[in-house]
Write an enzyme that holds these catalytic residues in place. Sequence first.
Site, mmCIF file in Angstrom:
data_model
loop_
_atom_site.group_PDB
_atom_site.id
_atom_site.type_symbol
_atom_site.label_atom_id
_atom_site.label_comp_id
_atom_site.label_asym_id
_atom_site.label_seq_id
_atom_site.Cartn_x
_atom_site.Cartn_y
_atom_site.Cartn_z
ATOM 1 N N ALA A 183 -2.718 2.399 -4.233
ATOM 2 C CA ALA A 183 -2.315 3.810 -4.207
ATOM 3 C C ALA A 183 -2.164 4.274 -2.747
ATOM 4 O O ALA A 183 -1.857 3.470 -1.872
ATOM 5 C CB ALA A 183 -3.333 4.624 -4.986
ATOM 6 N N VAL A 241 0.865 -1.176 0.000
ATOM 7 C CA VAL A 241 0.000 0.000 0.000
ATOM 8 C C VAL A 241 0.902 1.226 0.000
ATOM 9 O O VAL A 241 1.965 1.213 0.637
ATOM 10 C CB VAL A 241 -0.924 0.021 1.240
ATOM 11 C CG1 VAL A 241 -1.826 1.259 1.230
ATOM 12 C CG2 VAL A 241 -1.769 -1.253 1.306
ATOM 13 N N CYS A 242 0.493 2.258 -0.749
ATOM 14 C CA CYS A 242 1.168 3.562 -0.688
ATOM 15 C C CYS A 242 2.642 3.386 -1.068
ATOM 16 O O CYS A 242 2.953 2.594 -1.975
ATOM 17 C CB CYS A 242 0.967 4.121 0.720
ATOM 18 S SG CYS A 242 1.215 5.888 0.921
ATOM 19 N N SER A 243 3.547 4.082 -0.415
ATOM 20 C CA SER A 243 4.956 4.017 -0.797
ATOM 21 C C SER A 243 5.599 2.667 -0.475
ATOM 22 O O SER A 243 6.784 2.466 -0.771
ATOM 23 C CB SER A 243 5.735 5.155 -0.141
ATOM 24 O OG SER A 243 5.589 5.124 1.260
#
Lengths: 211, 211
Positions: free
Chosen positions: A149, A99-101
Amino acid sequence: MQIAIVVYDRFTALDVVGPYEILSRVPDAETVFVAEEAGLVRTETGFLAISADKALSEVPGPDIVVVSGGPGQSALMDHEPLLDWLRAADATSTWTTSVCSGSLLLAAAGLLKGRRATSHWLALDQLSRFGAEPTGERVVFDGKYVTAAGVSSGIDMGLALLGRIAGDEHAQAVQLGTEYDPQPPYDAGSPEKAPAHIVELLRARSRFILS
Amino acid sequence: MQIAIVVYDRFTALDVVGPYEILSRVPDAETVFVAEEAGLVRTETGFLAISADKALSEVPGPDIVVVSGGPGQSALMDHEPLLDWLRAADATSTWTTSVCSGSLLLAAAGLLKGRRATSHWLALDQLSRFGAEPTGERVVFDGKYVTAAGVSSGIDMGLALLGRIAGDEHAQAVQLGTEYDPQPPYDAGSPEKAPAHIVELLRARSRFILS
């Protein structure tokens, strides 16, 4: 089935608590929060610590890997103990996710080469440095690699993955149980939808956060 | 400003990590996770423990109170140490809030009498036992009392409340930062939208969970 959720100092809590809340409902699966060392791991705000119940070394072969994002990610991009674990876990995993970075850590471990992947919108460009093909979609499946994202998108990823694993009806039951019928009071959740000056404000701040 | 997030044994993590992720971005505010005693508090799945950094007694006058829901709530409905703390904190709070079945604890403390309020859809009926007026809305403001529906609704509550506290632009910036542009892969997040047999399945299970 074992689901390993990877956290580290200065991770972002919702990144992983979203998927946790959904994927911990996979029938007959164990979910375990892991970090390089077992013990308390604190988020980037400093206000919340969660227990990494096990060290990475104690969870060598999970079926599903979920890697958190968060500001602490940037300090780990050449941290071999974590990258080595990711490579080894990926060698036998059924699903490798982030998830995310967190996707930047998968990419740094060499796992996203030539694959379509996503990340936080402010980190998306960095994926291509590692040979991944960034896409602005919210949840991206490419083979067994699933990337989401920014921050809250892990809930959507969790439901999509739960559907693949346990069937649409089970995933719908979990969606209903968690009453995931989102009604944001604003429509500013993506750079395409948010007011342009707010997008620029976050881009300006991110030069300090993400560089 | 101090934000106290109240957790207890067998709470539901996303109930409070949603609002935490949003409200911890209130400028110049401190967020603190509290429980009857400081230390690790485990969720209902057993798979995740978070640190209650302070005991209730150490946080006597928060500006904002956020009460978690979760299966553990039913064991606390006449637990005076918690109910007394809620009454005392509410006496000086600016906002008193809950997610999911957390509203039943506010109601049991006598704080929702004659007020419109919401809860997890499976717990909504129980609110009226305590003189509250249940409504099926996702986020309900009644004066300084803000209640949210099940589990994931705390994100929407957090954004709505952040907008009231810090302005719409700040809330939109936080929505963009957390990339809260939900795209659930199913449309089954409320009893009105989910397939009827899935609604009935959860109702049947809830007789054991909520009674």
